[in-house]
Design an enzyme around this catalytic site. Sequence first.
Site, PDB file in Angstrom:
ATOM      1  N   GLU A   1     -24.050  71.886 -50.653  1.00 35.01           N
ATOM      2  CA  GLU A   1     -24.095  72.419 -49.300  1.00 35.01           C
ATOM      3  C   GLU A   1     -25.437  73.097 -49.046  1.00 35.01           C
ATOM      4  O   GLU A   1     -25.849  73.967 -49.819  1.00 35.01           O
ATOM      5  CB  GLU A   1     -22.984  73.448 -49.072  1.00 35.01           C
ATOM      6  CG  GLU A   1     -21.585  72.880 -49.124  1.00 35.01           C
ATOM      7  CD  GLU A   1     -20.504  73.936 -48.965  1.00 35.01           C
ATOM      8  OE1 GLU A   1     -19.434  73.607 -48.426  1.00 35.01           O
ATOM      9  OE2 GLU A   1     -20.730  75.094 -49.381  1.00 35.01           O
ATOM     10  N   CYS A   2     -26.119  72.718 -47.980  1.00 34.00           N
ATOM     11  CA  CYS A   2     -27.290  73.395 -47.445  1.00 34.00           C
ATOM     12  C   CYS A   2     -28.385  73.587 -48.505  1.00 34.00           C
ATOM     13  O   CYS A   2     -29.143  72.671 -48.779  1.00 34.00           O
ATOM     14  CB  CYS A   2     -26.891  74.725 -46.803  1.00 34.00           C
ATOM     15  SG  CYS A   2     -28.133  75.367 -45.663  1.00 34.00           S
ATOM     16  N   GLY A   3     -28.489  74.762 -49.118  1.00 36.17           N
ATOM     17  CA  GLY A   3     -29.491  74.974 -50.149  1.00 36.17           C
ATOM     18  C   GLY A   3     -29.329  74.005 -51.302  1.00 36.17           C
ATOM     19  O   GLY A   3     -30.319  73.557 -51.899  1.00 36.17           O
TER      20      GLY A   3
END
Length: 471
Positions: free
Chosen positions: A335-337
Site C-alpha cells: 500500500e502506498c509507500g
Amino acid sequence: MQYQIKCPRLIISALRGGAGKSTIAIGLTKALRNHGKQTAPFKKGPDYIDAGWLSLAGDALCRSLDTFMIEPATLLSAFHHHSRACDIAVIEGNRGLYDGIDIEGRTSTAEIAKLLGAPVILCLDCTKTTRTTAAVVAGCLAFDRDLQIGGVILNRVAGPRHENILRQSIEHYCDIPVVGAIPKLSASDFPERHMGLVPTPEHAWAMEAVDAAAVIAEKHIDLERVVAIAETALPVDASPLPASVAISAQRPAIAVARDPAFQFYYPDNLEALEAAGADLIFISPLTDRHLPDNIHGLYLGGGFPETHAKELADNSSFREQVKAMTQSGLPVYAECGGLIFLGEELIVDNQAYSMCGVIPAVFNISKKPVGHGYTISVVEQENPYFPAKTEIRGHEFRYSNILEWRGNDADMTFATQRGKGFMNHRDGICRHNMLATYTHIHALSAPQWATAFVQKAAEYAAALPARNIGT
C-alpha cells in the site's frame, strides 16, 4: 445475540482542524490513565499518525472509526469489542464537528457521536475572540438537536480576564459547562506542538511529549467533570464481531515491514491476518539485510520511504531479494509507500534512489498532496486478493507522482471511481502474486482480503520445497 454498549465514552471535537483537539485528546487519554482509568483510545476517520499518539497515550491500540469504509453495524460491533473492558473511551474527532463528505454530514464526527450515543466536548481555539465564541457554540447546539454537546474546553486563552469573559459568556448563553481552559503554550510548556503531524516512531521524545500533554490536561482541565460527561453516554445495542476461522492449520508466515519508513497499518488488518491463520514476522527494510528464512508472504504498508530513501537504496541485498522472491511467486501486498518501494526508482530533491524494481515505474515527491481523501475502486480483473466486481472502499494520502510508467492499463486491476488512484483512473498493479495500490484498506471493510492473503501464503508454503528458493 445483542450486546449493549455501556462504557463511559466521549468525543473530543472542534470547529476545524488545527484547533488543538489532538493535543487535548492525547493529554486527556494519558491523564485519565495516570488517574487509574483504563482508557480505550479511538480516532474518527482514516488516520495513522494521530492514532499512533493516542495508542502511546492510552497504552492500548487506537482503533479507527470510519463510516465511509466500515458499515455502521460493524463499527458498533468493533467499538463494543475494543471498549467493553475499559473504564472510559476517548474518541478524537477529525476536522470540524459537522464536516462530512456532503451537505448531510455523512461520515462527520457528529454522525459518529450519534451512532455511538457519545457526548461531545468541543475544543475551541479562542484566539482573538470573546463573546462571539458563545454565539458559535450556540450555533453548534442548534444545528443538530439530536447531538449531545456536553461541554467545552477553551484553548489558546490569553489570560485570566480572557478566560473569565469566555467562560461566563458560554455558560450564560449556551447553558453547557466549560470544563477546561488551556493557555497559549510556549515551547517550554510543551516541547512538541505539532504532534498530530509527526509519526511517533520517528522521534525518541514521543513519550516526553505525551507526558507533557498529560500535565497540561491535569493542570487546566477538570478531569472529574470530563468523566461525568462521559458517563452520560447513551446505551447502544451492538452485535458481536463475527468469529474468524483460520483457513490453514499450517500457519504460513507473513513478513510485515514495520520501521520508520513503513509504519502505517491498522491494527485490525494485522489481527485479521493472524485470525485467518498467519504468523506475522516484523521486519525492517532499513536494517535487515535479507528477508527471514521460510516466509510465505510479504506485507508492505504505507509510510515515508522518501525520508529514508538513501538507507533503503543502500540496502541492496534486501531489495534484490524482495524482487527475486516476488518474481518467483511470493504473495505480496503493498500500500502506498510499499508500492513506491516496489518501483524502480524514487526521486527525492533531484536525487535518484534505487528501489526494488518489481514495478516498472519511477516516482518523485511533490511538495503538496497529489491524492488525498476517500477512495472507491471496483475490481475489474483477476488478482490474488479480491474477487471480480468487488467494491473496495479505502483512502489515499500521497505526495508522490509517477514520472515514468512502462506498464499499461491491463496491469492495473481496479477501476477508480473516487480518488486519484495510480493513473488513468486505475489502481491495483498486479504481477505474479503481487498486488500494489495507493489505496489503504481497513480489514473490517474488506474481510475477504485477509483470508485471500493467508490462503495464497498457505499455497506458497505448500509448494515451497519444489521452488528451491534460497536467500
